[in-house]
Design a protein around this motif. Structure first.
Motif, PDB file in Angstrom:
ATOM      1  N   LEU A  72       0.816  -1.214   0.000  1.00 42.46           N
ATOM      2  CA  LEU A  72       0.000   0.000   0.000  1.00 42.46           C
ATOM      3  C   LEU A  72       0.851   1.267   0.000  1.00 42.46           C
ATOM      4  CD1 LEU A  72      -2.792  -0.999   2.554  1.00 42.46           C
ATOM      5  CD2 LEU A  72      -3.109  -0.613   0.105  1.00 42.46           C
ATOM      6  N   LEU A  73       2.051   1.197   0.543  1.00 37.89           N
ATOM      7  CA  LEU A  73       2.918   2.370   0.628  1.00 37.89           C
ATOM      8  C   LEU A  73       3.960   2.421  -0.487  1.00 37.89           C
ATOM      9  CD1 LEU A  73       3.511   2.415   4.491  1.00 37.89           C
ATOM     10  CD2 LEU A  73       2.044   3.953   3.167  1.00 37.89           C
ATOM     11  N   ASP A  74       4.042   1.381  -1.289  1.00 40.44           N
ATOM     12  CA  ASP A  74       5.019   1.314  -2.380  1.00 40.44           C
ATOM     13  C   ASP A  74       4.427   1.979  -3.620  1.00 40.44           C
ATOM     14  OD1 ASP A  74       6.830   0.696  -4.361  1.00 40.44           O
ATOM     15  OD2 ASP A  74       7.042  -1.416  -3.786  1.00 40.44           O
ATOM     16  N   ASP A  75       4.946   3.129  -3.994  1.00 37.40           N
ATOM     17  CA  ASP A  75       4.380   3.873  -5.121  1.00 37.40           C
ATOM     18  C   ASP A  75       4.700   3.251  -6.472  1.00 37.40           C
ATOM     19  OD1 ASP A  75       3.168   5.605  -3.418  1.00 37.40           O
ATOM     20  OD2 ASP A  75       4.622   7.214  -3.638  1.00 37.40           O
ATOM     21  N   LEU A 100      -0.818   7.004   8.299  1.00 34.16           N
ATOM     22  CA  LEU A 100       0.202   6.941   7.250  1.00 34.16           C
ATOM     23  C   LEU A 100      -0.451   6.769   5.884  1.00 34.16           C
ATOM     24  CD1 LEU A 100       3.281   7.040   7.083  1.00 34.16           C
ATOM     25  CD2 LEU A 100       3.299   4.544   7.223  1.00 34.16           C
ATOM     26  N   LEU A 101      -1.471   5.935   5.797  1.00 32.33           N
ATOM     27  CA  LEU A 101      -2.144   5.703   4.521  1.00 32.33           C
ATOM     28  C   LEU A 101      -2.897   6.933   4.039  1.00 32.33           C
ATOM     29  CD1 LEU A 101      -3.547   2.071   4.917  1.00 32.33           C
ATOM     30  CD2 LEU A 101      -1.527   2.820   3.652  1.00 32.33           C
ATOM     31  N   ARG A 102      -3.425   7.731   4.966  1.00 29.18           N
ATOM     32  CA  ARG A 102      -4.158   8.943   4.557  1.00 29.18           C
ATOM     33  C   ARG A 102      -3.284   9.892   3.752  1.00 29.18           C
ATOM     34  NH1 ARG A 102      -6.078   8.378   9.980  1.00 29.18           N
ATOM     35  NH2 ARG A 102      -8.273   7.705   9.994  1.00 29.18           N
ATOM     36  N   ALA A 120     -13.620  -1.376   2.106  1.00 27.80           N
ATOM     37  CA  ALA A 120     -14.611  -0.407   2.588  1.00 27.80           C
ATOM     38  C   ALA A 120     -14.024   0.491   3.667  1.00 27.80           C
ATOM     39  CB  ALA A 120     -15.847  -1.133   3.118  1.00 27.80           C
ATOM     40  N   THR A 121     -13.219  -0.083   4.564  1.00 24.47           N
ATOM     41  CA  THR A 121     -12.623   0.732   5.616  1.00 24.47           C
ATOM     42  C   THR A 121     -11.557   1.667   5.051  1.00 24.47           C
ATOM     43  OG1 THR A 121     -11.096  -1.084   6.157  1.00 24.47           O
ATOM     44  CG2 THR A 121     -13.109  -0.927   7.442  1.00 24.47           C
ATOM     45  N   LEU A 122     -10.869   1.227   4.004  1.00 23.81           N
ATOM     46  CA  LEU A 122      -9.883   2.090   3.355  1.00 23.81           C
ATOM     47  C   LEU A 122     -10.562   3.321   2.757  1.00 23.81           C
ATOM     48  CD1 LEU A 122      -6.832   2.117   2.703  1.00 23.81           C
ATOM     49  CD2 LEU A 122      -7.367   1.002   0.542  1.00 23.81           C
TER      50      LEU A 122
END
Length: 345
Positions: A72-75, A100-102, A120-122
């Protein structure tokens, strides 16, 4: 709403199982669908949490969380395709660094069942659009079903564009066995018929709109009104649009489903929505004949002042209509035919 970049040839797709892994009996099917991604021109990163399954999961919660967060954090990663759902994705929610994800670049998360516990939570917590659709294991390169094939069309849609999808002609009766037949395609033989849950105000045809949010009732019903799925807060972010809630039952018996829907109703969840879409019931177990899943909907939801359309193409009875959590949707149901237009705005 933050939409991930459109998926196109050259995009990088990560495959990881943050819920149930794939046992060896289904590895041939997994290889086929992964090769199908490569044949479309995607670069594929295969995670370590994927090809084993012990005690319902691919790996311990901490290991699954780390691999998912890394992707999720790897662009370099544009989309994450879990192979399928499972039962215990919920246990990684408190391990995720949502703050961090926001602030990270959004990536597509694709799938249904326990995948929606995260997708859904994301959307609700981070404002990332996500895709509730057929799971990777259903995306055989030779699959011709229009709704299943539409997964990649939806993922390639640029922000600001729209897509309209119509209900299927037929749906599955018996799910495929990938261990017995790695090349199985969807066997769509039962005529599809969306239904309107009638109330005193609603008969025959309806139209409604709002931002889509939803997934598997088995887990999202438990998460509703928690910090992970606060629909009142989500609605406040889009007061002019409102929300459309879509739900599908996987394993709940009629009485368990009734308790879940009553809990959501008593907690005011349905007060936040402009309309509700309910997928075909996916429970394969035989239950007491004194109460059916449709009877539960009639008893719990028929008095709501918003439209409720059920037996829709959502969930464990294929095919799945690709629905983008966070997208603005316009639902029309008339003369027994349903259509949903989604706009990435």
């Amino acid at each position: 709403m933050r939409y991930p970049s459109p998926l196109q040839p050259g995009s990088t797709v990560a495959v990881t199982a943050f819920s149930s892994g794939v046992p060896s009996a289904c590895h041939e099917r997994l290889d086929i669908v992964i090769q199908g991604l490569r044949d479309q021109g995607f670069k594929v990163l295969e995670g370590q949490c994927l090809r084993e399954n012990h005690a319902h999961v691919s790996a311990p919660a901490a290991v699954r969380t780390k691999e998912l967060m890394d992707f999720l954090l790897d662009d370099r990663v544009d989309a994450i395709f879990p192979p399928w759902g499972g039962e215990l994705a919920m246990e990684i929610l408190p391990r995720i660094d949502w703050d961090l994800l926001r602030h990270a670049k959004p990536k597509w998360l694709v799938g249904f069942s326990d995948i929606s516990t995260l997708s859904a939570t994301l959307t609700a917590t981070c404002g990332w659009a996500s895709l509730h659709a057929a799971n990777l294991m259903q995306l055989h390169p030779a699959e011709q079903d229009p709704l299943t094939s539409a997964v990649f069309s939806v993922l390639s849609l640029p922000e600001g564009e729209s897509v309209a999808l119509e209900q299927s002609a037929c749906h599955e009766q018996i799910p495929s066995n990938y261990a017995a037949d790695p090349n199985a395609l969807l066997a769509l033989c039962q005529p599809t018929q969306w239904q309107l849950l009638s109330s005193g105000q609603l008969k025959g045809a309806v139209q409604f709109s709002g931002r889509l949010i939803g997934g598997c009732l088995d887990t999202l019903g438990l998460l509703s009104n928690t910090p992970y799925l606060d629909l009142k807060y989500l609605k406040s972010q889009y007061p002019a649009d409102g929300l459309i809630l879509f739900l599908e039952n996987s394993e709940l018996s009629p009485t368990a489903m009734a308790r879940m829907l009553w809990t959501m109703k008593l907690n005011g969840v349905f007060e936040q929505v402009n309309g509700i879409l309910i997928g075909r019931d996916g429970s394969s177990k035989k239950h007491e004949k004194s109460l059916s899943h449709v009877a539960v909907l009639e008893q719990v939801l028929a008095d709501l002042p918003v439209p409720v359309v059920y037996d829709t193409d959502i969930g464990h009875v294929a095919p799945n209509m690709p629905l983008v959590n966070g997208a603005f949707a316009e639902v029309s149901f008339q003369d027994g035919q349903g259509c949903i237009r989604q706009t990435f705005r």
